[in-house]
Scaffold this active site. Sequence first.
Site, PDB file in Angstrom:
ATOM      1  N   GLY A  23       0.780  -1.237   0.000  1.00  0.00           N
ATOM      2  CA  GLY A  23       0.000   0.000   0.000  1.00  0.00           C
ATOM      3  C   GLY A  23       0.804   1.276   0.000  1.00  0.00           C
ATOM      4  O   GLY A  23       0.454   2.243  -0.684  1.00  0.00           O
ATOM      5  N   ASP A  25       3.442   2.175  -1.375  1.00  0.00           N
ATOM      6  CA  ASP A  25       4.064   2.563  -2.646  1.00  0.00           C
ATOM      7  C   ASP A  25       3.047   3.056  -3.677  1.00  0.00           C
ATOM      8  O   ASP A  25       3.336   3.983  -4.435  1.00  0.00           O
ATOM      9  CB  ASP A  25       4.826   1.376  -3.250  1.00  0.00           C
ATOM     10  CG  ASP A  25       6.117   1.086  -2.501  1.00  0.00           C
ATOM     11  OD1 ASP A  25       6.591   2.008  -1.808  1.00  0.00           O
ATOM     12  OD2 ASP A  25       6.640  -0.035  -2.628  1.00  0.00           O
ATOM     13  N   ARG A  27      -0.778   2.994  -3.291  1.00  0.00           N
ATOM     14  CA  ARG A  27      -2.188   3.145  -2.948  1.00  0.00           C
ATOM     15  C   ARG A  27      -2.816   4.399  -3.536  1.00  0.00           C
ATOM     16  O   ARG A  27      -3.901   4.350  -4.103  1.00  0.00           O
ATOM     17  CB  ARG A  27      -2.371   3.147  -1.428  1.00  0.00           C
ATOM     18  CG  ARG A  27      -3.801   3.541  -0.999  1.00  0.00           C
ATOM     19  CD  ARG A  27      -4.028   3.328   0.462  1.00  0.00           C
ATOM     20  NE  ARG A  27      -3.906   1.931   0.832  1.00  0.00           N
ATOM     21  CZ  ARG A  27      -4.857   1.013   0.576  1.00  0.00           C
ATOM     22  NH1 ARG A  27      -5.943   1.374  -0.065  1.00  0.00           N
ATOM     23  NH2 ARG A  27      -4.701  -0.225   0.949  1.00  0.00           N
ATOM     24  N   GLY A  55      -3.419  -7.256  10.840  1.00  0.00           N
ATOM     25  CA  GLY A  55      -3.188  -8.250  11.878  1.00  0.00           C
ATOM     26  C   GLY A  55      -4.481  -8.799  12.448  1.00  0.00           C
ATOM     27  O   GLY A  55      -4.501  -9.875  13.031  1.00  0.00           O
ATOM     28  N   GLU A  89       0.679 -13.705   0.222  1.00  0.00           N
ATOM     29  CA  GLU A  89      -0.299 -13.623  -0.879  1.00  0.00           C
ATOM     30  C   GLU A  89       0.313 -14.162  -2.173  1.00  0.00           C
ATOM     31  O   GLU A  89      -0.329 -14.908  -2.926  1.00  0.00           O
ATOM     32  CB  GLU A  89      -0.734 -12.167  -1.090  1.00  0.00           C
ATOM     33  CG  GLU A  89      -1.680 -11.629  -0.031  1.00  0.00           C
ATOM     34  CD  GLU A  89      -2.078 -10.187  -0.296  1.00  0.00           C
ATOM     35  OE1 GLU A  89      -2.860  -9.641   0.485  1.00  0.00           O
ATOM     36  OE2 GLU A  89      -1.602  -9.607  -1.310  1.00  0.00           O
TER      37      GLU A  89
END
Length: 980
Positions: A23, A25, A27, A55, A89
């Site tokens: 995010g 970098d 978003r 988290g 991911e």
Amino acid sequence: MESYSTSSIQKSYKYDVFLSFAGQDVRKNFLDHLYVALQWQEIVTFKDDENLDKGKRIKDDLFKSIEESKFHIIILSKAYAASTWCLDELVKIMECQNADNTKQIAYPVFYDVDPTDVRHQRKLVETAFAENKNKPDAGKWIKAMEGVAGLAGWDLRNTDDGHEAKVIKRIVEKISLELRSTNLKADEYLVGMESRIRDIVSSLEMDVEDVRMIGIKGIGGGGKTTLATAVFDKICFPFEVKSIVGNIREVSKSSMFGLQSLQKQVLSIVIKDRNFTISTVRDGKSLMKKNLSGKKVLLVLDDVDHLDQLEALVGALNWFKGGSRIIITTRDEQLLIAHGVKAIHDVTLLSQFDATRVFNRYAFGKDIPIKMCKELSLQAVRYAAGLPLTIKVLGSFLCGKDELEWKDALERLKKIPLKETLEKLELSYTSLDHDYQDIFLDVACLLKGWRKDDAIRALECCGYHARIGLRVLEQRSLLTISRNQELGMHDHIQELGRNIVRRLHPAEPIRHTRLWIRGEIEDLLTDDLVTEATRAITTHTYPLLCEQGICRCRIFTKGFGNMKKLRFLQVTSSTSDLLEGIEVGKHLPNALRFLNWRGYPHSFLPKTFQANNLVALEMPYGRIKRLWEEGERKALNNLRYLDMSHSDLTTLDCGLLPNLEKLNLKKCSDLVKLNAPHGSLRRLARLDLRRCQSLDTVSFIRQLELLQVLEDLIFLDFSYSSLTTLDCGLVPNLEKLIVENCYNLVELQLESLQFLNLGCLDLTQFSDIIPRNNIQELPSFIGNLQNLVSLKLYGSKNLRKLQSGICVHLRHLKHLDLEGSDIEELPEDLGHLESLETLELGYMPLKHLPNSICMLTHLKTLLLDGCKGIKELPEDLGLLESLEELSLGQCKIRDVPSSICKLKLLRKLYLRYCDQLKGLPEKLGDLECLEDLNLEEHRCQEQRVQIQGYHKRKFCGIKTCHQDTSKFKDQRLIGLDPFC
């Protein structure tokens, strides 16, 4: 009967796209812009919200979202490798990418890092990954980064000069196209449409920047909307304005503001003010032109049935920006033609294979039916006859029902048509003018399967404008006309027409306008009931099997005379001996206009029959000897067509037929006298006296010579007759003359007719036009027949020369048949026959072909079978660009010119019994249209020839060097060797 889920057919996904990113970098710039662009294209996208505390998220839920996404876009930025969340991911995404049981696709976007650095964790990636490289999962992360670096994607810095907006457009376009392709494949009910979609997309020529309209026309329920929608989904991405305007017919007629509401539907896409109004259709046109002229538009206009609708919605091409495409679906082809639409596609019905697949999916939820209902499924598919609507309705209706219910439902359909299908089809019928409705009902009840010209004649006799009527029905997709010019009609459309005739009084055939069911006709006529309703009957008198054996026909009594308004009667009697002693056809209604009775069992027409209204009288293969009994002379003043071919006719007085246009007496072997008094036959256009061997032709010709010139006569056939002389000065507008096997003919006067409009001259087996001169070449006056289309000289043994100079004048000649003649050399000016399409030269003593034959660019058929003197063919044979069939059987040629491989349209190549043939051109496989290659009994040495699509073609005399011909599906090499 058990029902099954369709889920096994195609896996579905909850999300179209899963976005994986770091995010901090991307978003607030690249990611947000990409997300909005995806949303704008209605691409369902999963984007984990960075405002939530990761988290506190359950990782399993996130991984589940990855599994439920068709595409994964991984935005690899300098901070990506620093996030263990992102790396996890990535591992999960690569697992999905590499799994055998999924078809998920991952696309990397190298935002501000180099693909090589990602693969080897160097430079910025190494710095970001430094804190994670010693952690337990580092090995999985490194492997995942190595894998993603090898995938096809986008390197932002080296794509479109780093312009983010352009790269985002590329990404969205790629995903959009992939999704649409996937959705088309995933639609389990879009079976059999793939090739149709390709054809439509091809005709749209998306790379051309013009404005283009195409039409899709076809039968109601035939899949026009489905096809147009599928094409829309496939191509819609690059368009600024796109809309499917559905149910135009219904909406435009639902209120006086119907057209305005349709215009507003399109304009609402570009006009953001939802409160704008359109007061008139004219105002709407102005608004559309103003607001759309600068936009690249894709419109589907579905179910158009009036020209006003097209004028209101797509009035002119200049309403739209270049590159715009408009797809119009309709049942009426004429609307498209009138609006200037050039590309019109017929929506074809489903093949039995595809129809079976679709039906099974609706009925069983899978491609294959359960075993006990396989035969019942085939019955249902046969009933549907390829119509998608019927397949869907019937399959859905039978789904979940047991076997006995299936049988009962299918049995019911034999008597009671499927209501939903008929209602859909009847919309086309109700939109017709009343006279076209009558023509439609006549075709459905009486004329299906007739040749077009015969149907036109019958309908015109009954007072209809049949030629334009049939064209209208064809344009409305209510009938088809085959290549053989036969009227065809889908089973359900025929069912509709017959239902319309019967539905108001299904149990009272006496009130039906048309009758075609033999049992009902028998009851009506046997009971001698008077009916004012019946206008047309078609039936037969074939004997039927019953408990007592063969039952005689019992239907034709004087009941016919009570049908006061019967205008059309067609009867077929092939076993007239069973009708003896019965009053068959002895009472015919005077209202008849068209009477066709094949095998008429009587020697004369009934005494009570006045025939004042009769326009066509056709009694081929009948027992009729004369029109009327001896002493009767009733003039048939309205009769235009008379066909007594193959009958027992002995005499005919043409004086009773003052307005006759067509007279067919072919094979009336008992005909001895044909009386043509002065003033008769003035309107005669066609005369067929073929094989009337007993006719005193000399006397008849003398009568013709006493008449005034027969200016309307265009067809004349005296084949196999005793004709001795014929002066064609009597028939100045003759188009076709056939004098085949007229062995007594001694004089044929054509010389004086400098401008004879002769279309076909058939001199087959005609040894000598003037025997005493022992003619060996064609008379020079043949060259004067400048409109000649066909010249047949088959079997003219004495004909030894086709002299130079004649070909120069015969520029309209399309068919030349010299087979079996004694001509040894063809003239060099043969190439001047510029319109020639068929050239038959079989079994002639030819030594070679003139090089000028290669100039015949319209030639489609060249037959040289049995020309054993020909040892080589012209090298430039490949210049015959229209050639479709080349037959060289028994020729002594040693090779085939390599130029033959240029004949792109060649479908048939026959080389049977060419025992001197040494080989074939190496590039024979370039002939993509070749479907029939015959090499029987040839003696070629074994060679390898590349022939594309071998498995789909009919090749005789070929043995492959492989046993399994399926190996040739991908254009494999095929070995050829002798059959013997």
